[in-house]
Enzyme design. Sequence first.
Site, PDB file in Angstrom:
ATOM      1  CG  ASN A 210      49.097  36.205  41.662  1.00 15.26           C
ATOM      2  OD1 ASN A 210      48.977  36.240  40.448  1.00 15.26           O
ATOM      3  ND2 ASN A 210      48.047  36.237  42.482  1.00 15.26           N
ATOM      4  CG  ASP A 277      45.329  31.864  48.548  1.00 11.07           C
ATOM      5  OD1 ASP A 277      44.250  31.727  47.941  1.00 11.07           O
ATOM      6  OD2 ASP A 277      46.358  31.235  48.270  1.00 11.07           O
ATOM      7  CE  LYS A 287      56.203  55.944  49.549  1.00 12.89           C
ATOM      8  NZ  LYS A 287      57.117  56.747  48.776  1.00 12.89           N
ATOM      9  N   PRO A 303      38.003  36.049  50.559  1.00  6.46           N
ATOM     10  CG  PRO A 303      36.425  37.286  49.367  1.00  6.46           C
ATOM     11  CD  PRO A 303      37.646  37.432  50.226  1.00  6.46           C
ATOM     12  CG  ASP A 304      37.635  29.726  47.218  1.00  2.73           C
ATOM     13  OD1 ASP A 304      37.098  29.872  46.093  1.00  2.73           O
ATOM     14  OD2 ASP A 304      38.552  28.918  47.435  1.00  2.73           O
ATOM     15  CB  ILE A 305      35.865  34.440  43.915  1.00  5.29           C
ATOM     16  CG1 ILE A 305      36.483  35.663  44.593  1.00  5.29           C
ATOM     17  CG2 ILE A 305      34.830  34.843  42.855  1.00  5.29           C
ATOM     18  CD1 ILE A 305      37.323  36.542  43.698  1.00  5.29           C
ATOM     19  CG  PHE A 321      41.827  27.027  35.591  1.00  7.55           C
ATOM     20  CD1 PHE A 321      40.531  27.245  35.179  1.00  7.55           C
ATOM     21  CD2 PHE A 321      42.808  26.788  34.644  1.00  7.55           C
ATOM     22  CE1 PHE A 321      40.198  27.234  33.829  1.00  7.55           C
ATOM     23  CE2 PHE A 321      42.493  26.772  33.292  1.00  7.55           C
ATOM     24  CZ  PHE A 321      41.190  26.995  32.877  1.00  7.55           C
ATOM     25  CE  LYS A 335      43.542  23.645  45.082  1.00  8.00           C
ATOM     26  NZ  LYS A 335      44.667  24.200  44.405  1.00  8.00           N
ATOM     27  CE  LYS A 339      39.178  26.094  45.732  1.00 13.93           C
ATOM     28  NZ  LYS A 339      39.685  27.456  45.581  1.00 13.93           N
TER      29      LYS A 339
HETATM   30  O1  C5P Z   1      42.454  26.990  46.203  1.00 20.07           O
HETATM   31  P1  C5P Z   1      43.104  27.459  44.952  1.00 20.07           P
HETATM   32  O2  C5P Z   1      43.491  28.898  44.981  1.00 20.07           O
HETATM   33  O3  C5P Z   1      44.229  26.600  44.469  1.00 20.07           O
HETATM   34  O4  C5P Z   1      41.931  27.261  43.865  1.00 20.07           O
HETATM   35  C1  C5P Z   1      42.077  27.656  42.580  1.00 20.07           C
HETATM   36  C2  C5P Z   1      40.744  27.912  41.946  1.00 20.07           C
HETATM   37  O5  C5P Z   1      39.886  28.639  42.822  1.00 20.07           O
HETATM   38  C3  C5P Z   1      40.859  28.762  40.721  1.00 20.07           C
HETATM   39  O6  C5P Z   1      39.819  28.394  39.862  1.00 20.07           O
HETATM   40  C4  C5P Z   1      40.697  30.166  41.280  1.00 20.07           C
HETATM   41  O7  C5P Z   1      40.242  31.072  40.291  1.00 20.07           O
HETATM   42  C5  C5P Z   1      39.676  29.959  42.362  1.00 20.07           C
HETATM   43  N1  C5P Z   1      39.826  30.848  43.533  1.00 20.07           N
HETATM   44  C6  C5P Z   1      38.896  31.829  43.782  1.00 20.07           C
HETATM   45  N2  C5P Z   1      39.022  32.619  44.891  1.00 20.07           N
HETATM   46  C7  C5P Z   1      40.044  32.452  45.753  1.00 20.07           C
HETATM   47  C8  C5P Z   1      40.999  31.479  45.496  1.00 20.07           C
HETATM   48  C9  C5P Z   1      40.885  30.677  44.386  1.00 20.07           C
HETATM   49  O8  C5P Z   1      37.954  31.995  42.996  1.00 20.07           O
HETATM   50  N3  C5P Z   1      40.129  33.235  46.799  1.00 20.07           N
END
Ligand code: C5P
Length: 394
Positions: A210, A277, A287, A303-305, A321, A335, A339
């Site tokens: 992105n 995501d 390739k 994974p959502d870190i 953020f 969020k 989260k």
């Molecule tokens: O759900 P969204 O992507 O909008 O959430 C944004 C926040 O979550 C940011 O702080 C981003 O760094 C964190 N994030 C993360 N791992 C992901 C997606 C988002 O740590 N896979």
Amino acid sequence: MSTLQNKRILLGITGSIAAYKSAELCRLLIKAGAEVRVVLTESARMFITPMTMQALSGNRVHTELLDVEAEAGMGHIALARWADLIVVAPASANFLARLLHGEADDLLTTLCLARRSELALAPAMNQAMWSNSSTRQNVERLSQMAVHIWGPGNGEQACGDEGVGRMLEPEELLGLCAAQFESGLLAGKTVTITAGPTREAIDPVRYISNHSSGKMGYALAEAAVEAGAKVTLISGPVSIPVPQRLHCVQVESAQQMLQACREHPADIFIGVAAVADYRPEQAAAQKIKKDADYMEIRLVRNPDILASIATGASRPFCVGFAAETENLEANALHKLEHKNLDMIVANDASATFGSDEASATVYWAGGNQVLEPHSKAGLTREIIRLIAERLKSA
Ligand code: C5P
């Protein structure tokens, strides 16, 4: 003097013989990595030329309040917003008096009135003028208005007098400028920050990513360092230099980023990275050839870190953020809760990506604060201040 790196210093020069020392101050600030814009009052131009200051600062010098051409470039309000710090050196007795009374009859006084940043004055005048009761009262009242008064020093004066009234030396002023950006608010704390985009491999030469520039995360990491924290910056691929005085771990994918975050536990975790995501379920070993008319890539959730750090056993103070294009508040609050965060910084994604200016609203359980448009450095200092405040009351 790395705290001055990328800081935006507005150097105001008023009419005093000490103006010649401001040329050196400008040079030292630039050498320390600051970006400097110079404003000369009419009387300052009797002592030092716009050409000198333009050559040293590398920027057009600002002199007039009502200048159509200058306003079309960077108008006076934009210039006031631009600054992370305004330093008026030398500040004459006349300037102190005009500033105190809120006069806005020239560019410099107007900028001081419209400022969002700290303001510091380095007075320079004859010792009798400095000790005159009018000046004493003006300085006293300016200090009460949270204006920093730097100096003056004691010694021999250009007019031949001895006493208090000399402008501080450029090196001393440089040190005071640098100290402005050191708050000590997070002294003794460890902070881990994610920044930039992630890259999710499709094959050895292609990836999904992105537009995140990493600027916000990097600025926040610098602000945390300036606040005295020990910082680990876990960064996706970006093209901006790594700030000094922190530990930087470079990663590519979301999975690598999560792994690095787990390896660097801290008191405060700030997720700024624009983590992809989804990632291709399987990155091709070779390739991919363009033989077929259609190509399908099956994506799986990353994974959502932030959420996984925030729900861990001994969770740190967690800040997220939310860069949104619509329903900013509702999405940010969602969020914050889902989260399991302590704080979330919400901003308009379309205005933020890659930009040098930013504004935001910060939410926490039971409160919020709007942060007005500012340089990313200025904004991140405000965010750090809020984090330190919430941490204290947690
Ligand atoms: O759900 P969204 O992507 O909008 O959430 C944004 C926040 O979550 C940011 O702080 C981003 O760094 C964190 N994030 C993360 N791992 C992901 C997606 C988002 O740590 N896979």
